[in-house]
Design a protein around this motif. Structure first.
Motif, PDB file in Angstrom:
ATOM      1  N   ALA A 105       0.848  -1.199   0.000  1.00 49.81           N
ATOM      2  CA  ALA A 105       0.000   0.000   0.000  1.00 49.81           C
ATOM      3  C   ALA A 105       0.879   1.243   0.000  1.00 49.81           C
ATOM      4  O   ALA A 105       0.627   2.206  -0.735  1.00 49.81           O
ATOM      5  N   ALA A 106       1.929   1.206   0.817  1.00 48.06           N
ATOM      6  CA  ALA A 106       2.835   2.346   0.872  1.00 48.06           C
ATOM      7  C   ALA A 106       3.501   2.550  -0.488  1.00 48.06           C
ATOM      8  O   ALA A 106       3.675   3.682  -0.946  1.00 48.06           O
ATOM      9  N   ALA A 107       3.844   1.441  -1.144  1.00 41.68           N
ATOM     10  CA  ALA A 107       4.507   1.550  -2.452  1.00 41.68           C
ATOM     11  C   ALA A 107       3.583   2.195  -3.486  1.00 41.68           C
ATOM     12  O   ALA A 107       4.006   3.076  -4.230  1.00 41.68           O
ATOM     13  N   VAL A 108       2.299   1.786  -3.537  1.00 41.99           N
ATOM     14  CA  VAL A 108       1.420   2.382  -4.550  1.00 41.99           C
ATOM     15  C   VAL A 108       1.158   3.857  -4.244  1.00 41.99           C
ATOM     16  O   VAL A 108       1.014   4.665  -5.145  1.00 41.99           O
ATOM     17  N   PHE A 109       1.149   4.179  -2.953  1.00 33.81           N
ATOM     18  CA  PHE A 109       0.958   5.590  -2.589  1.00 33.81           C
ATOM     19  C   PHE A 109       2.187   6.424  -2.957  1.00 33.81           C
ATOM     20  O   PHE A 109       2.088   7.451  -3.639  1.00 33.81           O
ATOM     21  N   ASN A 110       3.340   5.939  -2.530  1.00 29.92           N
ATOM     22  CA  ASN A 110       4.564   6.726  -2.738  1.00 29.92           C
ATOM     23  C   ASN A 110       5.003   6.767  -4.194  1.00 29.92           C
ATOM     24  O   ASN A 110       5.477   7.792  -4.667  1.00 29.92           O
ATOM     25  N   GLN A 111       4.839   5.654  -4.899  1.00 27.49           N
ATOM     26  CA  GLN A 111       5.390   5.616  -6.251  1.00 27.49           C
ATOM     27  C   GLN A 111       4.378   5.962  -7.345  1.00 27.49           C
ATOM     28  O   GLN A 111       4.750   6.456  -8.394  1.00 27.49           O
ATOM     29  N   LEU A 112       3.090   5.696  -7.060  1.00 27.84           N
ATOM     30  CA  LEU A 112       2.095   6.000  -8.097  1.00 27.84           C
ATOM     31  C   LEU A 112       1.152   7.134  -7.690  1.00 27.84           C
ATOM     32  O   LEU A 112       0.302   7.560  -8.472  1.00 27.84           O
ATOM     33  N   GLY A 113       1.298   7.593  -6.440  1.00 26.24           N
ATOM     34  CA  GLY A 113       0.454   8.699  -5.979  1.00 26.24           C
ATOM     35  C   GLY A 113      -1.003   8.318  -5.810  1.00 26.24           C
ATOM     36  O   GLY A 113      -1.895   9.174  -5.837  1.00 26.24           O
ATOM     37  N   ILE A 114      -1.262   7.014  -5.578  1.00 27.45           N
ATOM     38  CA  ILE A 114      -2.650   6.556  -5.428  1.00 27.45           C
ATOM     39  C   ILE A 114      -3.147   6.845  -4.012  1.00 27.45           C
ATOM     40  O   ILE A 114      -2.497   6.484  -3.036  1.00 27.45           O
ATOM     41  N   VAL A 115      -4.289   7.537  -3.903  1.00 28.21           N
ATOM     42  CA  VAL A 115      -4.773   7.907  -2.574  1.00 28.21           C
ATOM     43  C   VAL A 115      -6.134   7.326  -2.212  1.00 28.21           C
ATOM     44  O   VAL A 115      -6.616   7.530  -1.112  1.00 28.21           O
ATOM     45  N   ASN A 116      -6.786   6.625  -3.130  1.00 27.98           N
ATOM     46  CA  ASN A 116      -8.059   6.011  -2.742  1.00 27.98           C
ATOM     47  C   ASN A 116      -8.329   4.746  -3.559  1.00 27.98           C
ATOM     48  O   ASN A 116      -7.570   4.405  -4.477  1.00 27.98           O
ATOM     49  N   LEU A 117      -9.417   4.062  -3.208  1.00 24.77           N
ATOM     50  CA  LEU A 117      -9.709   2.773  -3.832  1.00 24.77           C
ATOM     51  C   LEU A 117     -10.028   2.907  -5.323  1.00 24.77           C
ATOM     52  O   LEU A 117      -9.649   2.051  -6.121  1.00 24.77           O
ATOM     53  N   GLU A 118     -10.707   3.994  -5.679  1.00 24.17           N
ATOM     54  CA  GLU A 118     -11.050   4.184  -7.097  1.00 24.17           C
ATOM     55  C   GLU A 118      -9.782   4.271  -7.948  1.00 24.17           C
ATOM     56  O   GLU A 118      -9.669   3.646  -9.001  1.00 24.17           O
ATOM     57  N   GLN A 119      -8.825   5.054  -7.461  1.00 25.71           N
ATOM     58  CA  GLN A 119      -7.570   5.196  -8.202  1.00 25.71           C
ATOM     59  C   GLN A 119      -6.805   3.873  -8.265  1.00 25.71           C
ATOM     60  O   GLN A 119      -6.182   3.557  -9.270  1.00 25.71           O
ATOM     61  N   LEU A 120      -6.893   3.134  -7.159  1.00 30.92           N
ATOM     62  CA  LEU A 120      -6.198   1.848  -7.132  1.00 30.92           C
ATOM     63  C   LEU A 120      -6.809   0.910  -8.173  1.00 30.92           C
ATOM     64  O   LEU A 120      -6.095   0.214  -8.914  1.00 30.92           O
ATOM     65  N   GLU A 121      -8.117   0.914  -8.248  1.00 29.45           N
ATOM     66  CA  GLU A 121      -8.812   0.055  -9.201  1.00 29.45           C
ATOM     67  C   GLU A 121      -8.416   0.428 -10.640  1.00 29.45           C
ATOM     68  O   GLU A 121      -8.083  -0.441 -11.451  1.00 29.45           O
ATOM     69  N   ALA A 122      -8.440   1.727 -10.904  1.00 31.57           N
ATOM     70  CA  ALA A 122      -8.083   2.188 -12.250  1.00 31.57           C
ATOM     71  C   ALA A 122      -6.652   1.775 -12.597  1.00 31.57           C
ATOM     72  O   ALA A 122      -6.379   1.273 -13.694  1.00 31.57           O
ATOM     73  N   ALA A 123      -5.746   1.940 -11.639  1.00 34.26           N
ATOM     74  CA  ALA A 123      -4.338   1.609 -11.883  1.00 34.26           C
ATOM     75  C   ALA A 123      -4.167   0.114 -12.159  1.00 34.26           C
ATOM     76  O   ALA A 123      -3.359  -0.281 -13.013  1.00 34.26           O
ATOM     77  N   CYS A 124      -4.931  -0.714 -11.446  1.00 29.59           N
ATOM     78  CA  CYS A 124      -4.876  -2.162 -11.680  1.00 29.59           C
ATOM     79  C   CYS A 124      -5.326  -2.465 -13.101  1.00 29.59           C
ATOM     80  O   CYS A 124      -4.715  -3.262 -13.815  1.00 29.59           O
ATOM     81  N   MET A 125      -6.432  -1.829 -13.488  1.00 31.05           N
ATOM     82  CA  MET A 125      -6.991  -2.138 -14.807  1.00 31.05           C
ATOM     83  C   MET A 125      -6.087  -1.655 -15.933  1.00 31.05           C
ATOM     84  O   MET A 125      -6.056  -2.242 -17.010  1.00 31.05           O
ATOM     85  N   GLU A 126      -5.353  -0.607 -15.641  1.00 31.05           N
ATOM     86  CA  GLU A 126      -4.432  -0.102 -16.669  1.00 31.05           C
ATOM     87  C   GLU A 126      -3.095  -0.832 -16.648  1.00 31.05           C
ATOM     88  O   GLU A 126      -2.196  -0.497 -17.422  1.00 31.05           O
ATOM     89  N   GLY A 127      -2.950  -1.776 -15.708  1.00 35.53           N
ATOM     90  CA  GLY A 127      -1.711  -2.532 -15.660  1.00 35.53           C
ATOM     91  C   GLY A 127      -0.527  -1.739 -15.128  1.00 35.53           C
ATOM     92  O   GLY A 127       0.627  -2.039 -15.421  1.00 35.53           O
ATOM     93  N   GLN A 128      -0.790  -0.731 -14.315  1.00 37.41           N
ATOM     94  CA  GLN A 128       0.320   0.080 -13.773  1.00 37.41           C
ATOM     95  C   GLN A 128       1.028  -0.600 -12.614  1.00 37.41           C
ATOM     96  O   GLN A 128       2.222  -0.409 -12.420  1.00 37.41           O
ATOM     97  N   LEU A 129       0.269  -1.376 -11.831  1.00 38.43           N
ATOM     98  CA  LEU A 129       0.861  -1.940 -10.621  1.00 38.43           C
ATOM     99  C   LEU A 129       1.977  -2.933 -10.938  1.00 38.43           C
ATOM    100  O   LEU A 129       2.984  -2.984 -10.253  1.00 38.43           O
ATOM    101  N   ARG A 130       1.774  -3.698 -11.998  1.00 36.36           N
ATOM    102  CA  ARG A 130       2.747  -4.749 -12.306  1.00 36.36           C
ATOM    103  C   ARG A 130       4.112  -4.183 -12.648  1.00 36.36           C
ATOM    104  O   ARG A 130       5.095  -4.900 -12.681  1.00 36.36           O
ATOM    105  N   GLN A 131       4.150  -2.894 -12.877  1.00 37.20           N
ATOM    106  CA  GLN A 131       5.447  -2.274 -13.189  1.00 37.20           C
ATOM    107  C   GLN A 131       6.272  -1.948 -11.941  1.00 37.20           C
ATOM    108  O   GLN A 131       7.453  -1.650 -12.032  1.00 37.20           O
ATOM    109  N   LEU A 132       5.631  -2.012 -10.776  1.00 38.86           N
ATOM    110  CA  LEU A 132       6.370  -1.737  -9.543  1.00 38.86           C
ATOM    111  C   LEU A 132       7.146  -2.983  -9.112  1.00 38.86           C
ATOM    112  O   LEU A 132       6.716  -4.103  -9.372  1.00 38.86           O
ATOM    113  N   ALA A 133       8.278  -2.731  -8.428  1.00 32.66           N
ATOM    114  CA  ALA A 133       9.067  -3.850  -7.914  1.00 32.66           C
ATOM    115  C   ALA A 133       8.247  -4.623  -6.895  1.00 32.66           C
ATOM    116  O   ALA A 133       7.566  -4.021  -6.064  1.00 32.66           O
TER     117      ALA A 133
END
Ligand code: DGT
Ligand code: CA
Ligand code: CA
Ligand code: ZN
Length: 576
Positions: A105-133
């Motif tokens: 959770a800290a990684a998605v906040f710090n590295q992708l600037g995600i601050v809520n569940l909606e943004q997290l969902e969108a980022a998952c669907m766009e395949g952004q998370l898989r790019q993080l270590a």
């Protein structure tokens, strides 16, 4: 500053610390402290005012005590303010997502600037998370599934809270002349202990008048959607209400459909198919060739009758035991509030209650009860000023005297809520317990012990000859505290064997045993006692929540011991 508020702040602090990667030991200290404070009968603010040191209480360490002092003195926490400046509150919702965890959770906040569940969902669907270590495609998928769970868990409220909203909204809607009939369907009508959203059905020929009126309800925060006959809104705290306006001829079919549960509806649809019928929210239809003819829908009775089924009480429509219920002839009548004659768990000013013995007795009598048991805490519960043998015996002398003086048939029983000690065994000696009319055994300490240990403690209590009942057998607090890891089957077996009773605690935050446990207890032949555990006069009104849960467990008056007179109850418990 209430204990509740202090506990909330400590929990928030722990959540934020977890997010920033604090170690598990410190987190646990804050969370335990919060729990102890929430359950504490005395006001922490008062204790501090009187110069008491909070470290004397089990579960409160130096750190927590310091934070309490700061909260009471300044109304806030410096550390918390600093953390909240760095992290928006919605980020905490991320911590509720299974498979995400604080580090990720800290990684998605710090590295992708995600601050809520909606943004997290969108980022998952766009395949952004898989790019993080440390993330992969699989994690991303698991997180996406977890988001749905987190959203749902965030938004279920206690039935008792939903009932308050329903009461207001019902009154408000009935003031609109275009409303002919209305009913709240869904999990609310089924009496489920938590409610995800409200499903309001209105019978009317003028949907737009009904919806215009609905839109003006004062606690509406926003409108999610509005159609011809359907409308969804959000109240405070994101709580959703779905309104559907239906014509008179379909009201029963809609009520049946939207009461659910989904699984119950599957079962009903299956029945319909077997009979060559079709059923939906508009009615029941007979199929002839490729023609369908509407045959029922005005009332639930009409709907179920076409399927040759009785009208199921809403509480049992869970696809569990309702067909069995329907097949007995006639189907058994489930328990009702009026069946209850006694309330066998309540506290007074002697410990953590707010009313005296007499006040509780008068209030219970006014509610139509025939007997109560006074069951204050035992000495182990130091925080509640628990009774030692001497104080207890004195209380019992007072009760004897009250029973003699009061000129009526109302009975006040000499009881005790005796703690089951951490190491096993009862908190008061047998020679004291033997003089009671009614002995409750309860776990309040050592709730996190391993399964075998805590099960042995509870079974041990049931085997004590003077114990009558075990209270709140799993210790859970809905949405707040997990149940003990107790083997309930062993508990049911011991209770049946020793002719002991188990409680359904009617406090809307406890409802313990729950509906599924009650079904199991019944099949083990264990009588249930429904008690309020009232700590004030008003608490006696909680009985209705217990009744709802009991009905969900398919219990009849015959399954519940405190529907009997006290004389008959004593016989029930007598060992042959
Ligand atoms: P909740 O709101 O999560 O506490 O639970 P419910 O049972 O109130 O569920 P909700 O609000 O989604 O839907 C209300 C009822 O409408 C549900 O119990 C059964 C019926 N229903 C909704 N969607 C479906 C569906 O897709 N299939 C069937 N058979 N019934 C449905
Ligand atoms: Ca619902
Ligand atoms: Ca709904
Ligand atoms: Zn109690």
């Amino acid at each position: 500053m209430t204990n509740q508020k202090i506990a909330q702040m400590l929990e928030l602090l722990a959540d934020l610390m977890e997010f920033q990667g604090a170690n598990a030991f410190r987190l646990r200290a804050y969370r335990n402290g919060a729990r102890v404070i929430r359950d504490m009968p005395d006001s922490v603010a008062k204790l501090l005012e009187n110069g008491e040191d909070l470290v004397q209480f089990d579960g409160i360490g130096k750190g927590v005590a310091g934070k309490c002092k700061e909260l009471v003195e300044t109304g806030g926490l410096e550390q918390l303010d600093a953390m909240l400046e760095e992290v928006p509150r919605t980020v905490l919702d991320l911590l509720n997502v299974p498979k995400l965890g604080p580090k990720k959770a800290a990684a998605v906040f710090n590295q992708l600037g995600i601050v809520n569940l909606e943004q997290l969902e969108a980022a998952c669907m766009e395949g952004q998370l898989r790019q993080l270590a440390g993330f992969g495609e699989k994690t991303e998928k698991a997180i996406l599934e977890g988001i749905a769970i987190a959203v749902a868990a965030n938004q279920r409220i206690l039935w008792s809270k939903a009932d308050q909203i329903v009461t207001e909204l019902r009154k408000y809607m009935l003031a609109e002349p275009a409303v002919n009939r209305l009913e709240f369907a869904g999990s609310y009508r089924r009496g489920k202990e938590t409610v995800g959203d409200l499903d309001l059905l209105v019978d009317s020929d003028d949907p737009s008048a009904v919806m215009n009126h609905f839109a003006q309800f004062e606690s509406i925060q926003s409108t999610i959607m509005r159609g011809e006959t359907k409308m969804s809104v959000r109240l405070e705290k994101e709580f959703q209400v779905d309104l559907r306006v239906v014509p008179e001829a379909s009201f029963g079919a809609a009520l049946q459909y939207f009461t659910g549960s989904k699984d119950h509806n599957v079962l009903v649809r299956g029945r319909a198919r077997q009979a060559g019928l079709k059923i939906n929210e508009w009615g029941v239809y007979r199929m002839e060739g490729d023609q369908e003819e509407w045959i029922a829908g005005r009332s639930e009775q009409e709907v179920y009758e076409t399927l040759d089924l009785p009208v199921f009480p809403a509480e049992i429509r869970e696809s569990r035991r309702e067909l069995e219920w329907a097949e007995s002839n006639p189907p058994p009548t489930l328990i009702e509030l009026e069946d209850i004659l006694g309330d066998l768990h309540m506290h007074t000013t002697a410990t953590d209650g707010r009313a005296t013995i007499e006040e509780m007795a008068d209030a219970a009598k006014a509610r139509g009860l025939h007997y109560i048991a006074i069951t204050d805490h035992s000495q182990r519960v130091t925080m509640a000023n628990g009774l030692d043998a001497e104080r207890l015996l004195a209380q019992w002398r007072t009760i004897d005297q009250l029973n003699r003086e009061r000129e009526d048939d109302f009975i006040i029983l000499k009881g005790i809520e005796c703690d089951i000690l951490e190491a096993g065994g009862m908190d008061l000696p047998d020679e004291v317990l033997s003089k009671a009319d009614w002995v409750i055994a309860s776990v309040h300490y050592g709730q996190r012990q391993p399964r075998q240990q805590i099960t042995d403690r509870i079974v041990g209590a049931l085997r004590n000859p003077y114990v009558s009942m075990v209270a709140h057998p799993t210790g859970r607090l809905i949405n707040k505290r997990e149940p003990y890891d107790v083997d309930l089957v062993a508990v049911f077996q011991a209770a049946a064997e020793c002719k002991k009773l188990l409680e359904l605690n009617a406090n809307p935050k406890r409802l313990d045993l729950n509906d599924v446990h009650l079904l199991a207890a019944q099949s083990h032949g264990v009588p249930i006692v429904i008690n309020t555990d009232a700590h004030r006069i008003e608490g006696l009104a909680d009985m209705k929540y217990g009744i709802k849960q009991a009905r969900r467990g398919c219990l009849t008056a015959g399954d519940v011991a405190n529907t009997l007179s006290w004389e008959a109850m004593k016989k029930l418990m007598r060992r042959s």
